[in-house]
Design a protein around this motif. Structure first.
Motif, mmCIF file in Angstrom:
data_model
loop_
_atom_site.group_PDB
_atom_site.id
_atom_site.type_symbol
_atom_site.label_atom_id
_atom_site.label_comp_id
_atom_site.label_asym_id
_atom_site.label_seq_id
_atom_site.Cartn_x
_atom_site.Cartn_y
_atom_site.Cartn_z
ATOM 1 N N ARG A 143 0.872 -1.158 -0.103
ATOM 2 C CA ARG A 143 0.120 -0.079 -0.090
ATOM 3 C C ARG A 143 0.847 1.298 0.123
ATOM 4 O O ARG A 143 0.639 2.261 -0.719
ATOM 5 N N ASP A 144 2.102 1.315 0.884
ATOM 6 C CA ASP A 144 2.793 2.681 0.872
ATOM 7 C C ASP A 144 3.511 2.921 -0.429
ATOM 8 O O ASP A 144 3.422 3.908 -1.244
ATOM 9 N N ALA A 145 3.806 1.504 -1.011
ATOM 10 C CA ALA A 145 4.515 1.706 -2.360
ATOM 11 C C ALA A 145 3.431 2.302 -3.581
ATOM 12 O O ALA A 145 3.920 3.002 -4.450
ATOM 13 N N TRP A 146 2.182 1.521 -3.442
ATOM 14 C CA TRP A 146 1.079 1.998 -4.347
ATOM 15 C C TRP A 146 0.995 3.738 -4.405
ATOM 16 O O TRP A 146 0.737 4.357 -5.067
ATOM 17 N N GLN A 147 0.909 4.086 -3.075
ATOM 18 C CA GLN A 147 0.534 5.514 -2.789
ATOM 19 C C GLN A 147 1.669 6.427 -3.144
ATOM 20 O O GLN A 147 1.236 7.489 -3.350
ATOM 21 N N GLU A 148 2.721 5.903 -3.029
ATOM 22 C CA GLU A 148 3.920 6.821 -3.561
ATOM 23 C C GLU A 148 3.699 6.891 -5.056
ATOM 24 O O GLU A 148 4.078 7.935 -5.528
ATOM 25 N N HIS A 173 0.619 6.566 -6.720
ATOM 26 C CA HIS A 173 -0.394 7.463 -6.931
ATOM 27 C C HIS A 173 -0.918 8.024 -5.643
ATOM 28 O O HIS A 173 -1.803 7.866 -5.000
ATOM 29 N N PRO A 174 -0.032 9.250 -5.536
ATOM 30 C CA PRO A 174 -0.371 10.141 -4.244
ATOM 31 C C PRO A 174 -1.776 10.747 -4.221
ATOM 32 O O PRO A 174 -2.261 11.069 -3.245
ATOM 33 N N GLY A 175 -2.443 10.720 -5.417
ATOM 34 C CA GLY A 175 -3.837 11.345 -5.449
ATOM 35 C C GLY A 175 -4.929 10.395 -5.477
ATOM 36 O O GLY A 175 -5.975 10.537 -5.734
ATOM 37 N N GLY A 176 -4.373 8.909 -5.467
ATOM 38 C CA GLY A 176 -5.369 8.064 -5.585
ATOM 39 C C GLY A 176 -6.139 7.571 -4.401
ATOM 40 O O GLY A 176 -6.046 8.363 -3.274
ATOM 41 N N GLU A 177 -7.245 6.821 -4.496
ATOM 42 C CA GLU A 177 -7.977 6.462 -3.338
ATOM 43 C C GLU A 177 -7.722 5.155 -2.884
ATOM 44 O O GLU A 177 -7.527 4.330 -3.675
ATOM 45 N N VAL A 178 -7.852 4.771 -1.522
ATOM 46 C CA VAL A 178 -7.376 3.661 -0.961
ATOM 47 C C VAL A 178 -8.673 3.134 -0.268
ATOM 48 O O VAL A 178 -9.155 3.865 0.812
ATOM 49 N N PHE A 214 1.420 -2.849 -10.678
ATOM 50 C CA PHE A 214 0.195 -2.703 -10.851
ATOM 51 C C PHE A 214 -0.212 -0.928 -10.774
ATOM 52 O O PHE A 214 -0.954 -0.943 -11.692
ATOM 53 N N ALA A 215 0.490 -0.329 -10.144
ATOM 54 C CA ALA A 215 0.238 1.291 -10.317
ATOM 55 C C ALA A 215 0.585 1.670 -11.580
ATOM 56 O O ALA A 215 -0.149 2.158 -12.322
ATOM 57 N N GLY A 216 1.648 1.100 -12.165
ATOM 58 C CA GLY A 216 1.887 1.455 -13.897
ATOM 59 C C GLY A 216 0.984 0.931 -14.631
ATOM 60 O O GLY A 216 0.537 1.573 -15.763
ATOM 61 N N ARG A 217 0.240 -0.273 -14.437
ATOM 62 C CA ARG A 217 -0.786 -0.830 -15.189
ATOM 63 C C ARG A 217 -2.055 0.211 -15.049
ATOM 64 O O ARG A 217 -2.666 0.440 -15.927
#
Length: 216
Positions: free
Chosen positions: A27-32, A34-39, A210-213
């Motif tokens: 999750r931490d890596a994902w948010q890095e 996509h800082p504007g994304g939603e979890v 996954f963030a790239g996809r």
């Protein structure tokens, strides 16, 4: 806006939980990325979802206008969980092994989101969603080990998530997690540490992939 659906089910918290440690790294890596994304986060141990009852089950096979009062109320909670799955760009699930299987709270969530004619069946509504499952376990159930026949977590979740829901499922498996606390497993601590470190690295790598996809 990209959305990550994050499900935890361990009864332990923080670093005491191997699955939570790895899902946090993801999750931490994902948010890095996509800082504007939603979890969308669900901690099933702290806030369990309701188990399926007859009203929630039967309502899934009827048009909404035909629901009884009990069916409408029961299905509303179920529909909210289904919509979270359908709207996610990626799914992250912490699934520790308890007594050879998944936590009952995670089974309850799965029973809610599996609905034939919608999320399962001919055209699953979340088909292809990239999904990481952190399947932590206290011992080793890898191919060739004595306990291989008792591995019901990956086998079950592969059948449900990949075969029924047709998600794009990837497993991360930190194992031997009981070694630091069980004197009988003391000699396995180095293998546990290797497995833990590998799982954390895989979690970060998968999050970036996954963030790239999701951004493509």
């Amino acid at each position: 806006m990209v959305t990550l659906l994050h499900i935890d089910s361990s009864i332990f918290t923080g670093e005491d939980s191997a699955s939570r440690s790895a899902t946090k790294a993801f999750r931490d890596a994902w948010q890095e990325q996509h800082p504007g994304g939603e979890v969308v986060y669900r901690d099933l141990s702290r806030t369990p979802v309701p188990h399926i009852d007859a009203a929630a089950h039967t309502a899934g096979f009827l048009p909404s206008q035909d629901h009884s009062t009990d069916q409408a109320a029961a299905f509303a909670a179920r529909a909210a969980l289904i919509e979270e799955l359908e709207q996610a760009d990626a799914v992250l699930i912490g699934a520790p092994m308890y007594n050879y299987s998944i936590p009952s709270t995670l089974k309850a969530w799965l029973d809610n989101v599996i609905l034939f004619g919608r999320t399962a069946g001919a055209a699953p509504s979340a088909k292809g969603t990239p999904t990481v499952v952190v399947a932590s376990r206290g011992g080793s159930y890898a191919p060739g080990t004595p306990k291989e026949p008792y591995e019901y977590v990956q086998n079950y979740l592969e059948a449900v998530l990949a075969d029924m829901l047709e998600l794009d499922v990837h497993f991360i498996v930190p194992e031997l997690t009981m070694a630091p606390d069980n004197p009988a497993m003391a000699e396995l601590v180095p293998l546990y540490e290797e497995s833990r470190d590998r799982a954390l690295a895989e979690a970060v790598a998968k999050a970036k992939e996954f963030a790239g996809r999701a951004a493509a």
